[in-house]
Motif scaffolding. Structure first.
Motif, PDB file in Angstrom:
ATOM      1  N   THR A  10       0.825  -1.219   0.000  1.00 58.35           N
ATOM      2  CA  THR A  10       0.000   0.000   0.000  1.00 58.35           C
ATOM      3  C   THR A  10       0.856   1.265   0.000  1.00 58.35           C
ATOM      4  OG1 THR A  10      -0.084   0.141   2.417  1.00 58.35           O
ATOM      5  CG2 THR A  10      -1.786  -1.175   1.342  1.00 58.35           C
ATOM      6  N   LYS A  11       2.117   1.122   0.403  1.00 61.79           N
ATOM      7  CA  LYS A  11       2.965   2.315   0.495  1.00 61.79           C
ATOM      8  C   LYS A  11       3.822   2.538  -0.737  1.00 61.79           C
ATOM      9  CE  LYS A  11       3.360   2.653   5.503  1.00 61.79           C
ATOM     10  NZ  LYS A  11       4.134   2.067   6.593  1.00 61.79           N
ATOM     11  N   CYS A  12       3.860   1.569  -1.635  1.00 63.20           N
ATOM     12  CA  CYS A  12       4.728   1.688  -2.809  1.00 63.20           C
ATOM     13  C   CYS A  12       4.085   2.602  -3.848  1.00 63.20           C
ATOM     14  CB  CYS A  12       4.993   0.313  -3.408  1.00 63.20           C
ATOM     15  SG  CYS A  12       6.016   0.370  -4.881  1.00 63.20           S
ATOM     16  N   VAL A  13       4.860   3.585  -4.329  1.00 67.41           N
ATOM     17  CA  VAL A  13       4.317   4.499  -5.338  1.00 67.41           C
ATOM     18  C   VAL A  13       4.850   4.195  -6.734  1.00 67.41           C
ATOM     19  CG1 VAL A  13       3.904   6.361  -3.702  1.00 67.41           C
ATOM     20  CG2 VAL A  13       6.131   6.197  -4.834  1.00 67.41           C
ATOM     21  N   GLY A  14       5.642   3.161  -6.850  1.00 70.60           N
ATOM     22  CA  GLY A  14       6.104   2.724  -8.174  1.00 70.60           C
ATOM     23  C   GLY A  14       7.185   3.588  -8.771  1.00 70.60           C
ATOM     24  N   VAL A  36      12.596  -1.752 -15.971  1.00 69.64           N
ATOM     25  CA  VAL A  36      12.581  -2.255 -14.606  1.00 69.64           C
ATOM     26  C   VAL A  36      11.324  -1.838 -13.851  1.00 69.64           C
ATOM     27  CG1 VAL A  36      15.069  -2.471 -14.329  1.00 69.64           C
ATOM     28  CG2 VAL A  36      13.953  -0.300 -13.799  1.00 69.64           C
ATOM     29  N   ASN A  37      10.576  -0.897 -14.395  1.00 71.09           N
ATOM     30  CA  ASN A  37       9.265  -0.698 -13.793  1.00 71.09           C
ATOM     31  C   ASN A  37       8.205  -0.421 -14.836  1.00 71.09           C
ATOM     32  OD1 ASN A  37      10.157   1.857 -14.320  1.00 71.09           O
ATOM     33  ND2 ASN A  37       9.503   2.761 -12.357  1.00 71.09           N
ATOM     34  N   GLY A  38       6.962  -0.541 -14.423  1.00 68.99           N
ATOM     35  CA  GLY A  38       5.855  -0.381 -15.355  1.00 68.99           C
ATOM     36  C   GLY A  38       5.132  -1.690 -15.590  1.00 68.99           C
ATOM     37  N   GLU A  39       4.226  -1.672 -16.573  1.00 72.29           N
ATOM     38  CA  GLU A  39       3.390  -2.846 -16.827  1.00 72.29           C
ATOM     39  C   GLU A  39       4.159  -3.999 -17.437  1.00 72.29           C
ATOM     40  OE1 GLU A  39      -1.249  -2.339 -18.030  1.00 72.29           O
ATOM     41  OE2 GLU A  39       0.124  -0.714 -18.534  1.00 72.29           O
ATOM     42  N   LYS A  40       5.225  -3.650 -18.183  1.00 75.53           N
ATOM     43  CA  LYS A  40       5.949  -4.700 -18.901  1.00 75.53           C
ATOM     44  C   LYS A  40       7.177  -5.192 -18.134  1.00 75.53           C
ATOM     45  CE  LYS A  40       4.475  -3.817 -23.579  1.00 75.53           C
ATOM     46  NZ  LYS A  40       3.998  -2.384 -23.556  1.00 75.53           N
ATOM     47  N   TRP A  48      17.412  -7.834 -11.606  1.00 76.45           N
ATOM     48  CA  TRP A  48      17.225  -8.695 -10.434  1.00 76.45           C
ATOM     49  C   TRP A  48      15.966  -8.342  -9.670  1.00 76.45           C
ATOM     50  CZ3 TRP A  48      22.757  -9.407  -7.944  1.00 76.45           C
ATOM     51  CH2 TRP A  48      23.562 -10.052  -8.891  1.00 76.45           C
ATOM     52  N   THR A  49      15.585  -7.086  -9.788  1.00 73.31           N
ATOM     53  CA  THR A  49      14.313  -6.700  -9.182  1.00 73.31           C
ATOM     54  C   THR A  49      13.590  -5.738 -10.111  1.00 73.31           C
ATOM     55  OG1 THR A  49      13.224  -5.830  -7.206  1.00 73.31           O
ATOM     56  CG2 THR A  49      15.272  -4.756  -7.862  1.00 73.31           C
ATOM     57  N   VAL A  50      12.272  -5.819 -10.133  1.00 78.34           N
ATOM     58  CA  VAL A  50      11.483  -4.889 -10.944  1.00 78.34           C
ATOM     59  C   VAL A  50      10.269  -4.460 -10.128  1.00 78.34           C
ATOM     60  CG1 VAL A  50      12.150  -5.916 -13.148  1.00 78.34           C
ATOM     61  CG2 VAL A  50      10.086  -6.717 -11.986  1.00 78.34           C
ATOM     62  N   VAL A  51       9.695  -3.315 -10.509  1.00 80.41           N
ATOM     63  CA  VAL A  51       8.463  -2.866  -9.874  1.00 80.41           C
ATOM     64  C   VAL A  51       7.371  -2.967 -10.919  1.00 80.41           C
ATOM     65  CG1 VAL A  51       7.289  -1.002  -8.702  1.00 80.41           C
ATOM     66  CG2 VAL A  51       9.738  -1.315  -8.385  1.00 80.41           C
ATOM     67  N   ARG A  52       6.479  -3.885 -10.722  1.00 80.70           N
ATOM     68  CA  ARG A  52       5.475  -4.176 -11.734  1.00 80.70           C
ATOM     69  C   ARG A  52       4.191  -3.424 -11.415  1.00 80.70           C
ATOM     70  NH1 ARG A  52       4.832  -9.481 -14.575  1.00 80.70           N
ATOM     71  NH2 ARG A  52       3.418  -8.939 -16.274  1.00 80.70           N
ATOM     72  N   TRP A  64      -4.493   1.305  -9.035  1.00 80.75           N
ATOM     73  CA  TRP A  64      -3.133   0.939  -9.440  1.00 80.75           C
ATOM     74  C   TRP A  64      -2.354   0.444  -8.233  1.00 80.75           C
ATOM     75  CZ3 TRP A  64      -2.570   0.674 -14.433  1.00 80.75           C
ATOM     76  CH2 TRP A  64      -3.324   1.511 -15.256  1.00 80.75           C
ATOM     77  N   ARG A  65      -1.671  -0.643  -8.408  1.00 89.49           N
ATOM     78  CA  ARG A  65      -0.799  -1.115  -7.341  1.00 89.49           C
ATOM     79  C   ARG A  65       0.553  -1.506  -7.951  1.00 89.49           C
ATOM     80  NH1 ARG A  65      -3.663   1.225  -4.802  1.00 89.49           N
ATOM     81  NH2 ARG A  65      -5.000   0.641  -3.054  1.00 89.49           N
ATOM     82  N   PHE A  66       1.575  -1.404  -7.144  1.00 85.86           N
ATOM     83  CA  PHE A  66       2.929  -1.719  -7.624  1.00 85.86           C
ATOM     84  C   PHE A  66       3.523  -2.842  -6.784  1.00 85.86           C
ATOM     85  CE2 PHE A  66       1.840   2.720  -8.006  1.00 85.86           C
ATOM     86  CZ  PHE A  66       2.014   2.937  -9.358  1.00 85.86           C
ATOM     87  N   THR A  67       4.041  -3.817  -7.441  1.00 83.10           N
ATOM     88  CA  THR A  67       4.651  -4.915  -6.693  1.00 83.10           C
ATOM     89  C   THR A  67       6.136  -4.994  -7.019  1.00 83.10           C
ATOM     90  OG1 THR A  67       4.059  -6.445  -8.453  1.00 83.10           O
ATOM     91  CG2 THR A  67       2.569  -6.329  -6.562  1.00 83.10           C
ATOM     92  N   LYS A  68       6.934  -4.948  -5.984  1.00 87.23           N
ATOM     93  CA  LYS A  68       8.363  -5.153  -6.184  1.00 87.23           C
ATOM     94  C   LYS A  68       8.587  -6.659  -6.225  1.00 87.23           C
ATOM     95  CE  LYS A  68      12.896  -4.248  -4.089  1.00 87.23           C
ATOM     96  NZ  LYS A  68      13.412  -5.585  -4.316  1.00 87.23           N
ATOM     97  N   GLN A  69       9.238  -7.107  -7.281  1.00 84.35           N
ATOM     98  CA  GLN A  69       9.479  -8.540  -7.402  1.00 84.35           C
ATOM     99  C   GLN A  69      10.975  -8.818  -7.365  1.00 84.35           C
ATOM    100  OE1 GLN A  69       7.719  -9.422 -11.188  1.00 84.35           O
ATOM    101  NE2 GLN A  69       5.653  -9.429 -10.331  1.00 84.35           N
TER     102      GLN A  69
END
Ligand code: SF4
Ligand code: SF4
Lengths: 262, 378
Positions: A10-14, A36-40, A48-52, A64-69
């Motif tokens: 809930t705190k991630c702003v992407g 490394v971030n966005g829909e794709k 190694w990590t992306v924000v989806r 909209w939600r952002f998940t760090k993977q």
């Protein structure tokens, strides 16, 4: 002792600061075609990590939600249990690290990981397996991983796993906005990275329904039979061999005796 | 015994030779330029044709060695003697090819020795790796007994002496790694489609490698009969097929019981791709062969025996492919289809195997158990 990171979705702003910090700290290559971030955004050998970015339903609207993977650094990592050269090991402090000098490149770790994390350098002649290492050098120096240090919103929290679990539980019980599930608490027997969220995990692209029994248990329950099977079966075969040979010998002798009598 | 080496060239063999040479060139290309440029593998499909077919299926099909070794050398069922050498030879060649395929498939081949010193003993692959390596060595030594009939004769006595140990270790090891190949996929919990994923995978892999052995032997002897005029009595093959059939029957019952036990039997008729592939595997590879096997009228004919064997072999191939591809694709997503190089190398490896078999059969005493010179039809 085991260090963990708690991600509050809930705190991630992407903003992607974490992903940038990861690239810089680990000197990973940039590739415009692999954001490394966005829909794709997708993890890869160099990401190694992306924000989806996800558009998910919440209370009749779309949000909209952002998940760090990244690698979840399982408590009992399937990848490490699958590696036959001990190229992947879990350190005492939590990170699951990769030692290229021992890797044969069989890619069984990629198949074993329940979260499809290890990626391969397909374009190299001698490819390595790549995944988040959880910055083990930094952790050893008492620092947090590079991505955590870079997060401007406090969406990533670093600390003892048990303490972070307590904190996560506190959040869930004090704020009805959250889904009542700590992702990573039980998944695959528990992971070092924990997630809390206000929207459904499955919709956010998390693999749900992962077994809570540690994956190495499954194979180990079979592997541990090996010595018994080997010895038992070997003994049976030796017995049969000796018995049948003796029988043939006796049969041969009686035949000869018969011949002699004649 | 004459010491001359001979190898007869025929058009078929010339084609096989070309295919093998092509594979050698492509294999070198792969070793020099890397997996990524030679194969269509990707992050979603890290294992493809080489592991699925050359290794997983290859090891199963090469299983004829240990099952016949068990029947002939340990249980001493003499009527199977005429086929034992050829079965064990095919097995040896099969394993050498598997080792070749495996070597090509590992990304960092200069590190291939790592598991010998850095023991990942908690890995199933570790067991597979050690067992397959040692077993290949054992089979090579077993072949020593045959080889020293012709070359290095002074060693013959030595090999004769160590054979019993080799036989026993040479049955224990395949038992372990044939089942371990199944265990490899046990870790795919929740990924491998439930029609195939089971804690019994190791047992299923072991049993199927056992019953496909006799089938391979029948196929081989039929081919050898054509090429070398070596005839094995149908009655011998019939008994062999019956051994195979009995194991298959147990396998079928276990498979069904396992599906019901896991409450997944309904999936068989779900009408999806996985369901159809499973049905195909069971019908063509198990049920029809079982019918042939237990109908004396069918079993006693050459055609029936061959049909049985071809179906069983195909069934095992389909089974392994289902585990590696069909069963995984729903979870893995993405796409994979072997590249030209992958196909060509796989085909080339098999061609090389056939040529090696022919060469050895024509130069060593394989097709008859008695150590006497066998005239080969020229
Ligand atoms: S998430 Fe995958 S790669 Fe990371 S530790 Fe767990 S099994 Fe290994
Ligand atoms: S690819 Fe490398 S790290 Fe992964 S299991 Fe194989 S040897 Fe281990």
């Amino acid at each position: 002792m085991a260090k963990s990171v708690l991600v509050d979705i809930t705190k991630c702003v992407g903003c992607g600061s974490c992903a940038v910090a990861c690239k810089l700290w680990n000197s990973l290559k940039w590739d415009q075609s692999k954001p490394v971030n966005g829909e794709k955004a997708e993890t890869s050998a160099e990401n190694w990590t992306v924000v989806r970015l996800h558009q998910v339903p919440k209370e009749r609207e779309k949000v909209w939600r952002f998940t760090k993977q990244q690698c979840l650094h399982c408590e009992e990592p399937a990848c490490a249990s699958a590696c036959f050269a001990r190229a992947i090991v879990k350190t005492e402090q939590g990170p699951v690290i990769y030692r290229a000098s021992l890797c044969v490149g069989c890619r069984y770790c990629m198949l074993a990981c329940p979260f499809e994390i290890p990626k391969y350098e397909w374009d190299k002649v001698f490819p390595q397996v790549h995944k988040c290492q959880m910055c083990p050098e930094r952790i050893e120096n008492g620092e947090s991983p590079a991505c955590v240090a870079a997060c401007p919103t406090g969406a990533l929290k670093y600390g003892e796993r048990s303490l972070l679990l307590q904190e996560a539980r506190r959040c869930l019980s004090s704020n009805s906005n959250y889904i009542k599930h700590i992702y990573g608490e039980k998944e695959a027997g528990g992971t070092s990275w924990l997630y809390i969220s206000d929207t459904d995990f499955a919709a956010l692209g998390f693999r749900t329904g992962v077994t809570s029994r540690p994956l190495p248990d499954y194979t180990y329950s079979i592997l541990k039979l090996t010595p018994a099977v080997a010895l038992g079966w070997g003994a049976v075969l030796t017995g049969l061999y000796a018995y049948n040979r003796r029988r043939k010998e006796i049969a041969g002798e009686t035949k000869e005796k018969k011949r002699e009598k004649r | 015994m004459q010491k001359k080496w001979h190898f007869r060239m025929t058009p078929v063999r010339a084609v096989l030779l070309c295919l093998s040479l092509l594979a050698v060139v492509l294999a070198v290309y792969r070793l020099v330029f890397g997996l990524g440029s030679a194969t269509n593998l990707n992050d979603r499909w890290p294992w493809g044709l080489w592991i699925g077919f050359d290794v997983l299926t290859g090891v199963a099909l090469a299983g004829g060695g240990y099952s016949t070794c068990l029947l002939v050398h340990v249980l001493r069922i003499n009527k199977f003697k005429p086929i034992v050498r050829s079965a064990m030879l095919t097995s040896l060649i099969g394993y050498l090819l598997v080792m070749g395929g495996l070597f090509l498939d590992i990304g960092r081949w200069f590190n291939f020795w790592a598991p010998f010193v850095s023991w990942g003993y908690h890995s199933v692959l570790f067991e597979v790796f050690w067992c397959v390596s040692i077993y290949t060595l054992i089979q090579t030594l077993e072949f020593g007994e045959i080889a020293t009939e012709k070359v290095g004769r002074s060693w013959h006595g030595f090999f004769k002496k160590i054979m019993p140990v080799l036989f026993i270790v040479g049955i224990v090891l395949p038992t372990l790694h044939q089942s371990s190949l199944g265990s490899l996929y046990v870790i795919e919990v929740g990924k491998l489609y439930p029609l195939w994923w089971s804690m019994l995978l190791p047992l299923f892999f072991l049993m199927s490698s056992f019953f496909v052995g006799p089938a391979m032997v029948v196929v081989e002897t039929t081919l050898a009969g054509k090429a070398h005029g070596h005839q094995v009595e149908t009655s011998v093959l019939q008994s062999l097929v019956k051994v195979s059939g009995s194991v298959m029957l147990v396998y079928l019952i276990l498979k069904i019981a396992d599906l019901f036990y896991r409450h997944k039997a309904g999936l068989v008729l779900a009408g999806n791709f996985e369901g159809y592939m499973f049905l195909l595997e069971m019908l063509a590879g198990i049920i029809i062969p079982l019918i042939i096997c237990f109908t004396p009228g069918l079993r006693s004919t050459k055609g029936g025996l061959l049909a049985f064997s071809l179906l069983v072999v195909a069934g095992v191939i389909i089974n392994r492919m289902n585990v590696v591809f069909t069963g995984m694709s729903r979870y893995m997503g993405g796409s994979y289809f072997p590249s030209f190089i992958e196909w060509a190398v796989s085909i080339g490896l098999i061609s090389a195997g056939v040529l090696a078999y022919l060469f050895i059969v024509e130069n060593f005493n394989i097709l008859s158990e008695e150590p006497r010179v066998k005239e080969i039809a020229h």
